[in-house]
Design a protein around this motif. Structure first.
Motif, PDB file in Angstrom:
ATOM      1  N   GLU A  54      -3.452  10.628   6.639  1.00 20.74           N
ATOM      2  CA  GLU A  54      -4.431   9.927   7.130  1.00 20.74           C
ATOM      3  C   GLU A  54      -5.678  10.690   7.177  1.00 20.74           C
ATOM      4  O   GLU A  54      -7.018  10.361   6.508  1.00 20.74           O
ATOM      5  CB  GLU A  54      -4.388   9.589   8.515  1.00 20.74           C
TER       6      GLU A  54
ATOM      7  N   TYR B 287       4.461  10.410  13.928  1.00 23.05           N
ATOM      8  CA  TYR B 287       4.339   9.273  14.224  1.00 23.05           C
ATOM      9  C   TYR B 287       5.643   8.608  14.545  1.00 23.05           C
ATOM     10  O   TYR B 287       6.529   8.991  13.596  1.00 23.05           O
ATOM     11  CB  TYR B 287       3.848   8.561  12.983  1.00 23.05           C
TER      12      TYR B 287
ATOM     13  N   ARG C 235     -11.418   1.780   7.930  1.00 20.81           N
ATOM     14  CA  ARG C 235     -10.066   1.890   8.214  1.00 20.81           C
ATOM     15  C   ARG C 235      -9.093   2.516   7.280  1.00 20.81           C
ATOM     16  O   ARG C 235      -9.660   2.408   5.959  1.00 20.81           O
ATOM     17  CB  ARG C 235      -9.513   0.359   8.708  1.00 20.81           C
TER      18      ARG C 235
ATOM     19  N   ARG D 164      -4.900   3.056   6.656  1.00 25.99           N
ATOM     20  CA  ARG D 164      -3.393   2.980   7.043  1.00 25.99           C
ATOM     21  C   ARG D 164      -2.537   3.591   5.875  1.00 25.99           C
ATOM     22  O   ARG D 164      -2.376   3.081   4.853  1.00 25.99           O
ATOM     23  CB  ARG D 164      -3.065   1.523   7.356  1.00 25.99           C
TER      24      ARG D 164
ATOM     25  N   ALA E 152      -1.145   3.684   0.301  1.00 20.67           N
ATOM     26  CA  ALA E 152      -1.788   3.778   1.706  1.00 20.67           C
ATOM     27  C   ALA E 152      -2.932   2.615   1.521  1.00 20.67           C
ATOM     28  O   ALA E 152      -3.335   2.295   0.139  1.00 20.67           O
ATOM     29  CB  ALA E 152      -2.640   4.954   2.121  1.00 20.67           C
TER      30      ALA E 152
ATOM     31  N   PHE F  36      -3.725  -3.473   7.744  1.00 17.84           N
ATOM     32  CA  PHE F  36      -4.078  -2.437   8.518  1.00 17.84           C
ATOM     33  C   PHE F  36      -3.232  -2.435   9.914  1.00 17.84           C
ATOM     34  O   PHE F  36      -3.507  -1.847  11.083  1.00 17.84           O
ATOM     35  CB  PHE F  36      -5.319  -1.927   8.812  1.00 17.84           C
ATOM     36  N   ARG F  37      -2.465  -3.648   9.947  1.00 20.24           N
ATOM     37  CA  ARG F  37      -1.553  -3.742  11.277  1.00 20.24           C
ATOM     38  C   ARG F  37      -0.312  -2.735  11.131  1.00 20.24           C
ATOM     39  O   ARG F  37       0.329  -2.990  10.040  1.00 20.24           O
ATOM     40  CB  ARG F  37      -1.181  -5.095  11.354  1.00 20.24           C
ATOM     41  N   THR F  38       0.088  -1.884  12.197  1.00 17.11           N
ATOM     42  CA  THR F  38       1.380  -1.316  12.025  1.00 17.11           C
ATOM     43  C   THR F  38       1.883  -0.939  13.515  1.00 17.11           C
ATOM     44  O   THR F  38       1.121  -1.373  14.668  1.00 17.11           O
ATOM     45  CB  THR F  38       0.980   0.176  11.528  1.00 17.11           C
TER      46      THR F  38
END
Length: 363
Positions: free
Chosen positions: A64, A153, A79, A81, A95, A137-139
């Motif tokens: 990232e 993570y 953003r 991800r 990504a 971008f939702r995780t």
């Protein structure tokens, strides 16, 4: 017989059922639909269009932070991800990057497509706003600091378990009181549930002691006293260690007095032994030559006290420690009488050669 006319059937008028008047102002909606409408959230107004690109075949180590720093050269990055495994948290190799303007995203996708990076050909493609139906971008992964102090993570479930374990392992007074209050609430619910059976939990309950000012002061004084005691013990330990610091002579005493396995060490005692042997030989030779002289006592030996520097003598050009060398065996000195006897015996054994043989040998 002539035909007979049947009388006509009399029509009986039924009473008309009253018709319900429907108000057009009210909308007819089912109960299930009403619940769904109540639960449904109001749709947010769509904001300005953003540029999103997908980058594939990323090399290992391009995470990232590196992605953000690299794509910042094209424009403002909103953003990022990186796709990661839910089980291990490792990178999956692709990504999503969101830019502020779609034009910038198109330029970044064109430049990064088929780009060679660390022996990997990176693939990049632009996702237009019409196809941005899914939230890229939702995780569910969360960032956690492990025992080594490194950020890793992990999934949401593992983070929740870590949080609960951390909460249970804290034994502060406030944490213990919160736990007891929560357990009391659970027991009260159980008591209400089994009230009909006549089970009473009131005898088993022990309510937590409320923390007052006096108890707080007492705990503070106890903590202060323990900290002072710990400081005193640490100071004592430091003094003891300072007293017990060994000197150079103490450290080198074992190597001086004991034999070692290394071969470069030369002990001064060996030199002394050689000198003593030479002195003895000289004394014996003087005694044999001067037999008529009176036997005088040998002179007292001078014992030189070997200092630390003398004991640590080393050979030139060598380093380390050397083994002690064995002294050579002392040869007994020969007396004058024995020498004369040996010469006489040699003359008697030696015979003169005959004349013919002597001439031949001369030729």
């Amino acid at each position: 017989m002539p035909p007979v006319k049947k009388p006509k059937a009399v029509k009986i008028e039924k009473q008309a059922t009253p018709k319900k008047t429907i108000d057009k102002s009210k909308d007819v909606v089912s109960g299930q639909l009403k619940k769904k409408v109540a639960k449904a959230k109001p749709q947010k107004e769509k904001g300005p269009e953003r540029g999103v690109i997908i980058v594939k075949h990323l090399p290992h180590g391009f995470f990232e932070q590196q992605l953000r720093q690299y794509f910042r050269q094209f424009g403002r990055v909103l953003r990022i991800r990186l796709a990661r495994s839910l089980r291990t948290g490792n990178s999956k190799g692709y990504a999503f990057v969101e830019f502020e303007y779609p034009e910038v995203a198109k330029v970044a996708a064109d430049t990064m497509d088929n780009y060679l990076m660390f022996q990997k050909v990176v693939k990049a493609s632009y996702i237009p706003p019409e196809k941005q139906t899914f939230n890229f971008f939702r995780t569910s992964l969360k960032k956690v600091v492990n025992k080594a102090g490194k950020e890793i993570y992990v999934s949401d479930v593992t983070k929740a378990t870590q949080r609960s374990v951390k909460k249970q392992n804290t034994w502060d007074e406030s944490a213990c009181q919160q736990r007891t209050v929560a357990n009391l609430k659970k027991i009260k619910k159980l008591q209400e549930k089994y009230k009909d059976l006549g089970i009473d939990f009131s005898n088993l309950l022990v309510e937590p002691v409320a923390k007052t000012k006096k108890t707080a002061e007492a705990t503070e004084t106890a903590e202060a006293s323990t900290s002072k005691a710990a400081a005193k013990s640490a100071a004592k330990k430091q003094k003891q260690t300072a007293k017990k610091q060994p000197t150079l002579e103490d450290l080198l005493g074992t190597t001086i007095n004991e034999d070692s396995d290394d071969e470069d060490y030369v002990d001064a005692s060996d030199d002394e032994s050689e000198e003593e042997l030479k002195e003895e030989e000289e004394e014996q030779s003087s005694e044999d030559s001067d037999e008529e002289e009176e036997d005088l006592p040998p002179p007292p030996k001078k014992k030189n006290k070997a200092s630390l520097s003398d004991k640590l003598k080393r050979k030139p050009g060598t380093g380390g420690v050397q083994k002690k060398k064995l002294a050579p065996a002392a040869k007994a000195p020969k007396n004058a009488a024995t020498q004369k006897l040996q010469l006489a015996a040699a003359k008697s054994l030696a015979k003169p050669l005959p004349k013919g043989k002597a001439k031949k040998s001369k030729k």
